[in-house]
Design an enzyme around this catalytic site. Structure first.
Site, mmCIF file in Angstrom:
data_model
loop_
_atom_site.group_PDB
_atom_site.id
_atom_site.type_symbol
_atom_site.label_atom_id
_atom_site.label_comp_id
_atom_site.label_asym_id
_atom_site.label_seq_id
_atom_site.Cartn_x
_atom_site.Cartn_y
_atom_site.Cartn_z
ATOM 1 N N GLU A 171 -1.959 0.279 -4.267
ATOM 2 C CA GLU A 171 -0.823 -0.557 -3.862
ATOM 3 C C GLU A 171 -1.293 -1.866 -3.253
ATOM 4 O OE1 GLU A 171 -1.174 -0.945 -0.444
ATOM 5 O OE2 GLU A 171 -2.680 0.657 -0.558
ATOM 6 N N GLU A 314 -5.320 -0.483 -2.221
ATOM 7 C CA GLU A 314 -5.540 -0.869 -3.624
ATOM 8 C C GLU A 314 -5.924 0.303 -4.522
ATOM 9 O OE1 GLU A 314 -8.519 -3.941 -3.953
ATOM 10 O OE2 GLU A 314 -7.581 -5.220 -2.437
#
Length: 349
Positions: A171, A314
């Site tokens: 994310e 991430e």
């Protein structure tokens, strides 16, 4: 409830037991490879196969903005979300580096970035330009949260069709630790101060402000802890909802999903609250430095594979853990049995 829940079956415990028995025939003392053996067993319960395969992996990164960023809860301005999406698209972020290392296909998805984005290499599924400020109003409407879950489901379907055997979900979204902390506090009943950390690097004063903002939002939204979709829509984020959908879809497709850090684990907890059978399909990649991550892991009775002091997000920690899944499957597929190797499996008297 989301309709995909009807397609999720529990993991295959019998397949896991068969793998456990097979591991004890390999040329090693029983249990001597520790957690790697547990991992091999779990991968067998997920696939239903004695010798599962986890390569190639797919990385899916969902990006969205958060209205609560207006409250000054992050060390970085909201514009950084779009700037980092551009960095992902050009292959320059940590997750790109680690994805290349493990041979993963990568999809970057704009599910709710505030800025307009038209970048090659970014899938546009923007549902709105970031969530609303949850201190003032619900972060999003229930139908928007469900639509974001659908985005995650569709992304996993694409990855599966492209041949993925394992999922890594990441994310990007400035202020998403604030949204995740709010959700986690409500879902677990923990005090806000016990789940809030430094996020992107705020100082103690800013951290106290962040706690106060979250407490105000929780009081104003009054979400029912027993209604995970309500908690998600009132306090969550579009990328958190998409990640929740991805974990639900991984379970429905019988794919192992490596869970990343704090935000990913809150999404995983949400998926498990919607459908407890999802838990068996989740492998926890690493322990984040965010204090809320321990709370979320405890709620899921999860033990992460790595503990490296990371807090990037991430999907980076999950990607680093992937080679351990490869090692577990290689161990089952390639190690000789005592019989094959002509080695005695009996201890000396």
């Amino acid at each position: 409830m989301h309709p995909i829940v009807d397609h999720i079956q529990p993991v295959d415990r019998d397949a896991g037991e068969a793998t456990r028995r097979y591991l004890d025939t390999l040329t090693k003392p029983p249990g001597s490879l520790g957690s790697l053996e547990d991992l091999a067993v779990q991968l067998s319960t997920i696939s239903g196969e004695l010798k599962p395969n986890v390569a190639p992996p797919a990385v899916i990164v969902f990006a969205a903005d958060h209205g609560v960023a207006a409250e000054g809860v992050s060390a970085f301005p909201q514009a950084v979300t779009a700037q980092m999406v551009a960095n992902f698209a050009s292959g320059g972020a940590a997750i790109n580096v680690f994805a290349r290392q493990i041979g993963a296909q990568v999809e970057i998805m704009d599910v709710g970035v505030a800025s307009p984005l038209t970048l090659p290499g970014v899938t546009l599924t923007k549902l709105r330009q970031g969530t609303a400020n949850m201190v003032v109003e619900d972060a999003m409407q229930l139908d928007q949260a469900i639509a974001a879950i659908d985005v995650g489901v569709a992304a996993v379907d694409r990855a599966k069709r492209a041949g993925a055997k394992c999922l890594i979900v990441g994310e990007m979204g400035i202020a998403n630790t604030t949204a995740s902390s709010a959700m986690l506090a409500v879902l677990t009943g923990q005090a806000v101060a016990s789940v809030v950390g430094a996020g992107t690097g705020i100082n103690p004063q800013q951290q106290a402000h962040k706690v106060a903002v979250i407490e105000r939002a929780i009081a104003a939204r009054n979400a029912d802890p027993q209604a995970p979709l309500e908690v998600l829509s009132k306090l969550g984020g579009l990328e958190i909802a998409a990640m929740t959908g991805a974990y639900l879809a991984a379970a429905a497709q019988r794919l192992p999903a490596i869970v990343d850090g704090f935000i990913a684990t809150v999404a995983a907890l949400t998926a498990c609250r919607l459908c407890p059978a999802v838990r068996g399909y989740l492998i926890f990649g690493h322990r984040s430095q965010e204090p809320g991550h321990d709370v979320a892991l405890k709620a899921l009775e999860a033990k992460p594979l790595l503990d490296m002091g990371m807090r990037l997000g991430e999907g980076s920690g999950a990607a680093l853990a992937f080679p351990l899944l490869q090692a577990a499957t290689a161990m089952v597929a390639e190690m000789a049995t005592f019989t094959d190797a002509g080695v005695s499996d009996k201890a000396s008297p």
